[in-house]
Design a protein around this motif. Structure first.
Motif, PDB file in Angstrom:
ATOM      1  N   LEU A  18       0.861  -1.172   0.000  1.00 39.96           N
ATOM      2  CA  LEU A  18       0.000   0.000   0.000  1.00 39.96           C
ATOM      3  C   LEU A  18       0.907   1.233   0.000  1.00 39.96           C
ATOM      4  O   LEU A  18       1.919   1.271   0.684  1.00 39.96           O
ATOM      5  CB  LEU A  18      -0.894   0.019   1.238  1.00 39.96           C
ATOM      6  CG  LEU A  18      -1.775  -1.210   1.456  1.00 39.96           C
ATOM      7  CD1 LEU A  18      -2.730  -0.986   2.607  1.00 39.96           C
ATOM      8  CD2 LEU A  18      -2.568  -1.548   0.199  1.00 39.96           C
ATOM      9  N   THR A  19       0.544   2.223  -0.775  1.00 41.59           N
ATOM     10  CA  THR A  19       1.360   3.428  -0.896  1.00 41.59           C
ATOM     11  C   THR A  19       0.759   4.537  -0.040  1.00 41.59           C
ATOM     12  O   THR A  19      -0.462   4.682   0.028  1.00 41.59           O
ATOM     13  CB  THR A  19       1.398   3.878  -2.374  1.00 41.59           C
ATOM     14  OG1 THR A  19       1.572   2.726  -3.180  1.00 41.59           O
ATOM     15  CG2 THR A  19       2.537   4.848  -2.622  1.00 41.59           C
ATOM     16  N   LEU A  20       1.612   5.314   0.598  1.00 35.01           N
ATOM     17  CA  LEU A  20       1.147   6.424   1.428  1.00 35.01           C
ATOM     18  C   LEU A  20       1.373   7.748   0.703  1.00 35.01           C
ATOM     19  O   LEU A  20       2.243   7.858  -0.148  1.00 35.01           O
ATOM     20  CB  LEU A  20       1.923   6.482   2.746  1.00 35.01           C
ATOM     21  CG  LEU A  20       2.066   5.205   3.561  1.00 35.01           C
ATOM     22  CD1 LEU A  20       2.617   5.524   4.936  1.00 35.01           C
ATOM     23  CD2 LEU A  20       0.732   4.491   3.664  1.00 35.01           C
ATOM     24  N   LYS A  31     -10.778   9.232   2.634  1.00 33.62           N
ATOM     25  CA  LYS A  31      -9.620   8.345   2.501  1.00 33.62           C
ATOM     26  C   LYS A  31      -9.329   7.706   3.866  1.00 33.62           C
ATOM     27  O   LYS A  31      -9.983   8.025   4.855  1.00 33.62           O
ATOM     28  CB  LYS A  31      -8.400   9.132   2.000  1.00 33.62           C
ATOM     29  CG  LYS A  31      -8.592   9.687   0.590  1.00 33.62           C
ATOM     30  CD  LYS A  31      -7.300  10.247   0.028  1.00 33.62           C
ATOM     31  CE  LYS A  31      -7.524  10.868  -1.334  1.00 33.62           C
ATOM     32  NZ  LYS A  31      -7.862   9.870  -2.382  1.00 33.62           N
ATOM     33  N   ALA A  34      -3.320   6.792   7.398  1.00 31.88           N
ATOM     34  CA  ALA A  34      -2.198   5.852   7.351  1.00 31.88           C
ATOM     35  C   ALA A  34      -1.198   6.097   8.472  1.00 31.88           C
ATOM     36  O   ALA A  34      -0.081   5.607   8.434  1.00 31.88           O
ATOM     37  CB  ALA A  34      -1.511   5.932   5.988  1.00 31.88           C
ATOM     38  N   ARG A 150      -4.473   4.730  12.898  1.00 38.04           N
ATOM     39  CA  ARG A 150      -4.245   4.345  11.507  1.00 38.04           C
ATOM     40  C   ARG A 150      -5.395   3.428  11.073  1.00 38.04           C
ATOM     41  O   ARG A 150      -5.828   2.570  11.852  1.00 38.04           O
ATOM     42  CB  ARG A 150      -2.918   3.581  11.439  1.00 38.04           C
ATOM     43  CG  ARG A 150      -2.593   2.928  10.124  1.00 38.04           C
ATOM     44  CD  ARG A 150      -1.538   1.856  10.338  1.00 38.04           C
ATOM     45  NE  ARG A 150      -0.268   2.434  10.747  1.00 38.04           N
ATOM     46  CZ  ARG A 150       0.798   2.512   9.953  1.00 38.04           C
ATOM     47  NH1 ARG A 150       0.767   2.020   8.731  1.00 38.04           N
ATOM     48  NH2 ARG A 150       1.911   3.058  10.402  1.00 38.04           N
ATOM     49  N   TYR A 173      -3.628   6.525   2.781  1.00 38.30           N
ATOM     50  CA  TYR A 173      -3.286   5.567   1.741  1.00 38.30           C
ATOM     51  C   TYR A 173      -3.666   6.168   0.393  1.00 38.30           C
ATOM     52  O   TYR A 173      -4.743   6.744   0.235  1.00 38.30           O
ATOM     53  CB  TYR A 173      -4.006   4.236   1.965  1.00 38.30           C
ATOM     54  CG  TYR A 173      -3.525   3.558   3.212  1.00 38.30           C
ATOM     55  CD1 TYR A 173      -2.296   2.903   3.222  1.00 38.30           C
ATOM     56  CD2 TYR A 173      -4.260   3.603   4.396  1.00 38.30           C
ATOM     57  CE1 TYR A 173      -1.819   2.305   4.391  1.00 38.30           C
ATOM     58  CE2 TYR A 173      -3.789   3.000   5.559  1.00 38.30           C
ATOM     59  CZ  TYR A 173      -2.568   2.361   5.546  1.00 38.30           C
ATOM     60  OH  TYR A 173      -2.095   1.780   6.682  1.00 38.30           O
ATOM     61  N   LYS A 174      -2.747   6.042  -0.528  1.00 37.95           N
ATOM     62  CA  LYS A 174      -2.919   6.664  -1.841  1.00 37.95           C
ATOM     63  C   LYS A 174      -3.974   5.905  -2.656  1.00 37.95           C
ATOM     64  O   LYS A 174      -3.988   4.679  -2.660  1.00 37.95           O
ATOM     65  CB  LYS A 174      -1.576   6.636  -2.560  1.00 37.95           C
ATOM     66  CG  LYS A 174      -1.507   7.550  -3.755  1.00 37.95           C
ATOM     67  CD  LYS A 174      -0.097   7.597  -4.323  1.00 37.95           C
ATOM     68  CE  LYS A 174      -0.124   8.408  -5.610  1.00 37.95           C
ATOM     69  NZ  LYS A 174       1.216   8.462  -6.222  1.00 37.95           N
ATOM     70  N   GLY A 320      -6.480   1.115   1.834  1.00 42.66           N
ATOM     71  CA  GLY A 320      -6.314   0.897   3.267  1.00 42.66           C
ATOM     72  C   GLY A 320      -7.554   0.392   3.976  1.00 42.66           C
ATOM     73  O   GLY A 320      -7.607   0.357   5.194  1.00 42.66           O
TER      74      GLY A 320
END
Lengths: 403, 403
Positions: A18-20, A31, A34, A150, A173-174, A320
């Motif tokens: 997972l990208t932040l 969203k 994170a 989170r 999370y992106k 996320g």
């Protein structure tokens, strides 16, 4: 052919990274947080009044009663936003507004409705407890306290809460980028005149709208000619520039073969090629490095159903969230429904609530092309694999769609 | 002080003009359709195959059976998107893919799995009905048919449906612009260091997030000094440039007086100044020409509650939706709850479902400043005006928030 729960498990296992990203809190709306959020301060940062009234020392009212009023000198007035430098002495009071900080020496506030005031003299005819109408320093939140975990979804109240804690930017999370490859030589643009044998490209619009509603980004490659070399280039480009690739097959078997052939050629890891739901049976799911590839059927209803059931959970997980099935509840059939045994069948219906029970009504042909039917529907009922036709009155599982 | 239902009725009556705008269909997502949509064509625009198979004349199979196969010359193959100029003659067949148009003279398709093919010869061993596996011209939608009514909310499926009908742009109800006037001399920016007596301006963020989630536009005037002349100018500007003005009062009574005074000065029509809900009692609603003005309390919980209960329905009505109360359902108290009799009280709670029943759990102090409490909550329970403290096990009405 595998079952839907099995398919979802496989998808779930294959989402690894997972990208932040750090964004301003308003852009974080809906969203998933994170990071853990701790309070930097005691809030409120001072003892403050919860009411419009008078700040006093509570001990000055210890023996007060209807027959035995205490009198105070009103030394001044404190508004919210003010700060009073003076220390309150016995027998003194300050007029104080809601939200204003208590002056030093004061430990209680008596409401404006409960006192008598003549000129500068305040008369109190009742005992007032310590901390009466006072919101104590740190009562809302203590410095260092964990306020948001989170994984929390950021609703408007969390936006406000983050602002109140002094966080202008937080990590979330992106949202993934989803590349769209629409195939089908029968498709023409929605503004085009019909040529013979053609239909309009509605799938690109449905997919873009579904993706928009999830807060993710679509990267559309438009309608791609059913030509293997061309398709291969588009698939490679999509896998390079997106996190998830969704192809919507033309209606013919040949189209799916192209996609699956190309996936094999580029050594994508094909996890399954068929899922036991109707509408929507032919679905290929593959991974390529850390990217996900979904080849969905081209029929509009099958496309939307498979997107909702399989792609949406993958997008949500990347954002996320937990992959979980939508809430399923018992629905009573208001009419007879036809079905063939052998495949789990989703039937689009209008679900109405009556007297705390849910009833399913027909909305039209379940043929995979009938967007009109889906548009009249607000839910589905699930006819199990072993069932054939089902009669009015029978209770099946159902769920709402687009909720 | 008036009840909430009465307040909603008054708001409802005072929204007179809805504005339309024409937008591309993807931008119309989640908006309300402001025109009836008719199909311009028969869809599908030709008889098409629902399966991969062979297009034939059904009468050629009339006497077919396991012992009595019919043979056909396969004249060619038709893919989706193709158009076959040849007319099928008795004893002839075309291979046909799903979605492809039937050749002239054909009236049925037999599935590829049910036939034998040797070279150019197709063998059929069963009788095939007329229209078998054929989606007839106009079967989905007839030219001139009313497909979507004005008032429909445009979900992803409606975006797809509009695309399939060839509508790239449609009329929807325009989202209103909501001007925000935040008052309170105690407020500082969220990035500022605390000075004594100050708290952070969270209300502007909560309101912007609430408005964003409705798909409406916020026009924020930021924190406005509690100075009558300044406030008057800001209110006039807001009424000129927005459809709805929302002011968030400072916490003190004086602030509300300013707003109400100014509304009187400019001859706004004040409809009510107080609503019987807690948190949130002091709410002024006024109209000025065709604009709406809401003066909401400054306490964060009261602000969010009154926005959700009163402003949100007004925004939704302007967007072409019906004003309706959120679904209220019975909730069992899992714990004792305290309340004072005399005002309908909303208590923020965590609602959990267990065994098809809903239970309410405490989430913390209900003091109007505790955004943390609201953040832990997913619903409210309503303690009626006549009730005081309520015991665990009692059943009250509840609803979800932010849904």
């Amino acid at each position: 052919m595998i079952g839907i729960d099995n398919a979802l498990n496989i998808i779930n296992e294959n989402i690894k990274k997972l990208t932040l990203e750090k964004k301003d809190i308003l852009s974080c709306l809906n969203k998933t947080l994170a990071e853990d959020i701790y309070s930097k301060d005691d809030l409120p940062p001072f003892d403050k009044s919860a009411m419009d009234g008078y700040a006093i020392k509570s001990e000055d009212t210890r023996n007060c009663g209807a027959e035995n009023a205490a009198e105070f000198d009103v030394k001044g007035s404190i508004k919210a936003g003010d700060y009073c430098e003076d220390e309150l002495k016995p027998g003194e009071a300050f007029k104080i507004m809601t939200g204003a900080p208590l002056p030093k020496g004061a430990d209680a506030v008596i409401e404006i409705e409960k006192v008598e005031v003549k000129g500068n003299i305040l008369k109190v005819s009742q005992a007032v407890n310590k901390d009466n109408n006072v919101i104590k320093l740190g009562e809302e939140t203590k410095a260092g306290e964990l306020v948001l975990n989170r994984g929390r979804i950021i609703r408007p109240v969390e936006v406000g809460l983050l602002a109140s804690l002094g966080y202008g930017f937080v990590h979330v999370y992106k949202s993934p980028t989803i590349a769209l490859i629409i195939t089908g030589d029968e498709l023409v643009g929605i503004d085009s005149k019909f040529e013979r044998g053609k239909i309009r490209n509605s799938n690109e619009y449905s997919l873009k709208a579904l993706i928009k509603n999830l807060g993710a980004k679509a990267l559309s490659m438009g309608v791609v000619k059913d030509d293997k070399d061309n398709l291969r280039e588009k698939i490679k480009y999509a896998l390079k520039n997106a996190d998830i690739v969704v192809s919507s097959g033309g209606a013919s078997v040949g189209d799916y073969d192209f996609v699956d052939d190309i996936l094999k050629e580029i050594r994508a890891d094909i996890k399954f090629t068929s899922v036991a739901i109707k509408p929507g049976k032919p679905v290929t799911f593959a991974t390529y490095k850390e990217k996900l590839f979904f080849s969905l059927p081209g029929n509009p209803l099958s496309l939307i159903t498979t997107f909702e059931e399989l792609v949406k959970p993958a997008i949500e997980k990347m954002m996320g969230r937990q992959i979980k099935n939508k809430e399923i509840f018992p629905v009573i059939l208001a009419e007879d429904f036809k079905a063939k045994a052998g495949r789990k069948k989703y039937v689009f219906v209008k679900i109405k609530k009556d007297n705390n029970k849910y009833y399913a009504y027909k909305t039209g042909s379940q043929c995979s092309n009938h967007l009109k039917t889906m548009s009249k529907s607000n839910g589905i009922i699930i006819i199990p694999e072993e069932c054939g036709n089902v009669k009015a009155g029978k209770i099946l599982s159902g769920k709402f769609i687009f909720k």
